[in-house]
Design an enzyme around this catalytic site. Structure first.
Site, PDB file in Angstrom:
ATOM      1  N   GLU A  45       0.692  -1.233   0.048  1.00  8.31           N
ATOM      2  CA  GLU A  45       0.117   0.068   0.007  1.00  8.31           C
ATOM      3  C   GLU A  45       0.805   1.281   0.218  1.00  8.31           C
ATOM      4  O   GLU A  45       2.095   1.090   0.923  1.00  8.31           O
ATOM      5  CB  GLU A  45      -1.044  -0.126   1.404  1.00  8.31           C
ATOM      6  CG  GLU A  45      -1.798   1.153   1.371  1.00  8.31           C
ATOM      7  CD  GLU A  45      -2.900   0.808   2.528  1.00  8.31           C
ATOM      8  OE1 GLU A  45      -3.674   1.677   2.535  1.00  8.31           O
ATOM      9  OE2 GLU A  45      -2.380   0.094   3.427  1.00  8.31           O
ATOM     10  N   LYS A 114      -8.978   3.291  -2.707  1.00 14.32           N
ATOM     11  CA  LYS A 114      -9.589   2.468  -1.673  1.00 14.32           C
ATOM     12  C   LYS A 114     -10.965   2.884  -1.076  1.00 14.32           C
ATOM     13  O   LYS A 114     -11.460   4.075  -1.106  1.00 14.32           O
ATOM     14  CB  LYS A 114      -8.661   2.850  -0.289  1.00 14.32           C
ATOM     15  CG  LYS A 114      -8.584   1.827   0.748  1.00 14.32           C
ATOM     16  CD  LYS A 114      -7.625   2.392   1.835  1.00 14.32           C
ATOM     17  CE  LYS A 114      -7.605   1.120   2.964  1.00 14.32           C
ATOM     18  NZ  LYS A 114      -6.222   1.603   3.796  1.00 14.32           N
ATOM     19  N   CYS A 175      -5.828  -3.169   2.137  1.00 10.49           N
ATOM     20  CA  CYS A 175      -5.662  -3.248   3.454  1.00 10.49           C
ATOM     21  C   CYS A 175      -6.820  -3.607   4.309  1.00 10.49           C
ATOM     22  O   CYS A 175      -7.528  -4.533   4.402  1.00 10.49           O
ATOM     23  CB  CYS A 175      -4.828  -2.344   4.038  1.00 10.49           C
ATOM     24  SG  CYS A 175      -3.960  -2.223   5.675  1.00 10.49           S
ATOM     25  N   SER A 359      20.441  -0.307  34.474  1.00  5.50           N
ATOM     26  CA  SER A 359      20.209  -0.112  35.956  1.00  5.50           C
ATOM     27  C   SER A 359      20.625  -1.575  36.643  1.00  5.50           C
ATOM     28  O   SER A 359      20.514  -1.309  37.968  1.00  5.50           O
ATOM     29  CB  SER A 359      19.209   0.313  36.092  1.00  5.50           C
ATOM     30  OG  SER A 359      17.949  -0.647  35.513  1.00  5.50           O
ATOM     31  N   ASP A 363      14.210  -4.248  32.797  1.00  7.99           N
ATOM     32  CA  ASP A 363      13.873  -3.363  31.733  1.00  7.99           C
ATOM     33  C   ASP A 363      14.874  -3.138  30.748  1.00  7.99           C
ATOM     34  O   ASP A 363      15.016  -3.002  29.535  1.00  7.99           O
ATOM     35  CB  ASP A 363      12.925  -2.142  32.121  1.00  7.99           C
ATOM     36  CG  ASP A 363      11.662  -2.464  32.617  1.00  7.99           C
ATOM     37  OD1 ASP A 363      10.833  -3.377  32.246  1.00  7.99           O
ATOM     38  OD2 ASP A 363      11.362  -1.848  33.614  1.00  7.99           O
TER      39      ASP A 363
END
Length: 708
Positions: A45, A114, A175, A359, A363
């Site tokens: 697209e 579209k 889409c 740290s 995470d």
């Protein structure tokens, strides 16, 4: 003669406004398809300018440039004798449309706009485009760049139409039209169209691929036919990673499937398809009755003097065998999707590499592991002969580059980590974990303390205000405690950026490092982070991933990447380490937040995906959590969640751009649009308290009747 043809689809790593690069990738795909004897190729697209232009779609230049590139492509000698379905924006009678251009041998056969625009979640197509009315076909005045081509073509059809070749037919949908209840492909199938093309700009979301594949299966299984799906792949300049997975299906079975995650810029999928096999799927009398409805037969067909079926495909040519669809585990999606997104961002930004503050927690550990995953992919692609990756890797590595690099060696050159500790707050365990992880993946690691930096700020504030702020464990108030924690957090952000600018120079290189953030989706949702601390960075690869999924990913990576150190991160209690450690107190994230990470995931999903407000959250959870807590405890959880969500919502307006991966991400800039100044929900609280009183009265009545 048998009606066998080779059909092609592709996935392209397009980049917004990179007209030359986008053109070259499209041409490479067309040439590859022709080499496989394909007579039709589908592209993604809006592949000419790239999908994610956002407000650039409002500029006239984009439309003019797109037609210029389209003219270059369809006029090239090596792009002849194949039907090409291209994506570009068009202007027609004062409106703009997201459209498909279908061309053959330098002639535009049709422009297909579209019909159904995607206008929710991450998409805002109706901000830029107009949906085309179903069934309408008009005459389109082609731009001058097409008129001057050898065919001197001035006009073509525009609208919802099908192409009728000499030996087969096809029609396009785009889409979102696959996902709508009244999808065009059902109409086309009833009209006898044999091949449906779907060009897409579909982004990666964890656990989403099966939904997409199931929709395409259903599109061809019910009434037969061939379905080609093309998708963009990569980071085209925004928070999304388009995940490819181009498909060719026939009669509900997968014939070809592209990779979902890869560093290849161009990937073409082809299949030998027997169009005569479709007939057996369309012999139902009920289908025949519906096919003769007047609305079905009104579909405009454009005849084309061209054969889809190649004469070299004979009776003995075997059609492509069906195969099972391929899916990645969610942990593999986390390992691969963000890694590919990071690679695109790094090479296209021309930065020298990445830096992440480590740290010692899970995470930042996950962020570092994803960077290592990226390095592994780069090395694998170099070994496989990917010249584009090889050139980018050589530029990034600089002097001493070798094609035989290991992932750790490449990681050492482009990735720096830094542990910024405090003497009283940082434990030996977190410092050691950070150092050992960096060594395991090969990162260039710095271990330093920021006491002098923080103390300077502390002294300046104390002198300015005339009092000495104290931590809670030393008798300070909550405001003092929070302010002192933020001194550290924000100092780390300043130092991270300073190091990011200067580390390449200190190592004999040039340029600067991109700073990576490590705030997960649940902490963003709760607001459990400091504004302008290390959550403030250039980009964040885990900003759309839940803590629960990150833990699963780290557990998987321990074995998959042979990183035993990762188990230590899983065993450790999550802690910000912003308060002094004493004999009887160690800061804990879940205690500080008042929620477990699993609870935050549930609350976040209900708030965003299930679209529940404060009262709706309580009504849902009072039943779901009935085996875990009493109704009044559920109310406290909901009340506290919405309180912290509201008072911290302002933080989301400045959050680092994070890769979108989770359906309940609170990203304020694109996906989760809400106010950042809220009232205290007194009306909702009063309503829930009324429900609780009634529930407690009913429970008391039942207990009294039972004598309990």
């Amino acid at each position: 003669m048998p009606r066998k043809c080779v059909l092609a689809t592709c996935q392209l790593n397009q980049w917004v406004l990179d007209y030359d690069g986008n053109r070259d990738r499209i041409i490479e795909a067309i040439i590859s398809a022709k080499a496989a004897h394909a007579t039709l190729i589908l592209t993604p697209e809006l592949c000419i300018p790239g999908y994610g232009l956002l407000d650039h779609w409002l500029e006239n230049d984009v439309y003019a440039h797109s037609w210029e590139i389209a003219a270059e492509i369809i006029a090239r000698p090596d792009c002849q004798d194949i039907i090409i379905d291209l994506g570009l924006p068009v202007q027609h009678r004062g409106c703009s449309y997201n459209a498909r251009l279908i061309a053959l041998n330098g002639e535009v056969l049709a422009v297909r706009p579209k019909l159904d625009l995607c206008n929710d979640g991450n998409f805002r197509e109706m901000r830029y485009f107009t949906p085309w009315p179903r069934g309408r076909v008009e005459e389109y005045a082609l731009p001058e760049v097409i008129q001057v081509l050898p065919r001197k073509q001035e006009r073509c059809p525009i609208g919802e139409c099908a192409i009728e070749a000499l030996d087969g037919s096809f029609a396009s949908e785009t889409c979102e039209e696959l996902w709508t209840p009244n999808s065009p492909h059902a109409h086309y199938s009833l009209a006898g169209i044999e091949i449906v093309l779907n060009s897409s700009g579909s982004h990666h979301e964890l656990r989403k691929l099966d939904a997409r594949i199931n929709l395409i299966k259903e599109a061809t299984a019910k009434t037969g036919g061939v379905y080609l799906y093309s998708n963009q792949r990569g980071c085209d300049g925004d928070r999304l990673y388009y995940d490819g997975c181009a498909l060719i299906m026939s009669n509900g079975e997968v014939l070809a499937q592209g990779s979902q995650f890869s560093l290849r810029d161009v990937e073409v999928q082809t299949a030998v398809v027997d169009l005569d096999s479709i007939w057996a799927q369309r012999t139902s009398r009920s289908r025949g009755l519906q096919a003769n409805e007047p609305s079905v037969q009104k579909l405009k067909r454009i005849p084309v003097d061209f054969r889809l079926c190649h004469p070299s495909l004979t009776l003995t040519t075997r059609p492509t065998e069906p195969r099972e669809p391929r899916y990645h585990l969610p942990v593999e999606e986390i390992a691969l999707g963000p890694a590919c997104w990071l690679w695109d961002y790094l090479r296209r930004s021309k930065a020298a590499g990445f830096l992440v503050p480590l740290s010692g927690g899970i995470d930042s550990c996950a962020t570092a592991t994803i960077v290592y995953s990226m390095c592994r992919l780069v090395v694998l692609d170099m070994e496989a002969g990917n010249d584009v990756v090889l050139a980018d890797a050589k530029r990034l590595y600089g002097e001493g580059f070798s094609g035989n690099l290991t992932a750790k060696q490449f990681c050492n050159r482009i990735f720096s980590t830094v542990f910024m500790g405090m003497q009283q707050q940082s434990s030996k365990e977190t410092r050691t974990r950070a150092k050992e992880l960096a060594a395991a993946i090969g990162a260039h690691h710095i271990d330093t303390n920021i006491d002098t930096m923080v103390q300077s700020l502390h002294s300046l504030v104390a002198d300015t205000l005339g009092f000495e702020p104290k931590f809670k464990v030393h008798g300070g108030t909550q405001s003092e405690n929070l302010a002192l924690q933020n001194f550290q957090s924000r100092s780390r952000m300043v130092l991270a950026y300073a190091l990011g600018q200067l580390i390449p120079h200190s190592r004999g290189g040039a340029g600067g490092l991109l700073i990576l953030g490590s705030a997960n989706v649940d902490e963003c949702l709760r607001g459990y982070l400091t504004k302008y601390d290390c959550s403030s960075a250039d980009i964040n690869p885990i900003g759309g991933i839940s803590k629960t999924d990150l833990k699963r990913f780290i557990k998987w990576a321990e074995t998959a990447f042979d990183l035993p150190i990762l188990q230590q991160f899983l065993d450790a209690t999550p802690t910000a380490e912003l308060e002094p450690i004493t004999n009887d107190y160690v800061q804990s994230d879940e205690v500080d937040m008042g929620f477990t990470y699993d609870e935050l995931s549930i609350l976040g999903r209900l708030r965003k995906t299930f679209k529940l407000g404060t009262v709706g959250l309580f009504q849902h959870l009072v039943g779901e959590w009935s085996d875990r807590m009493k109704p009044r405890d559920v109310y406290r959880k909901v009340r506290d969640f919405m309180y912290y969500y509201a008072v911290n919502r302002h933080k989301m307006t400045t959050m680092t751009p994070g890769l979108y991966l989770e359906s309940y991400t609170p990203d304020d800039n694109r996906f989760d649009l809400r106010p950042f100044l809220y009232p205290r929900f007194t009306f909702e609280h009063r309503k829930i308290e009324g429900m609780l009183e009634k529930m407690e009265e009913d429970e008391a009545g039942v207990n009294a009747a039972n004598g309990t």
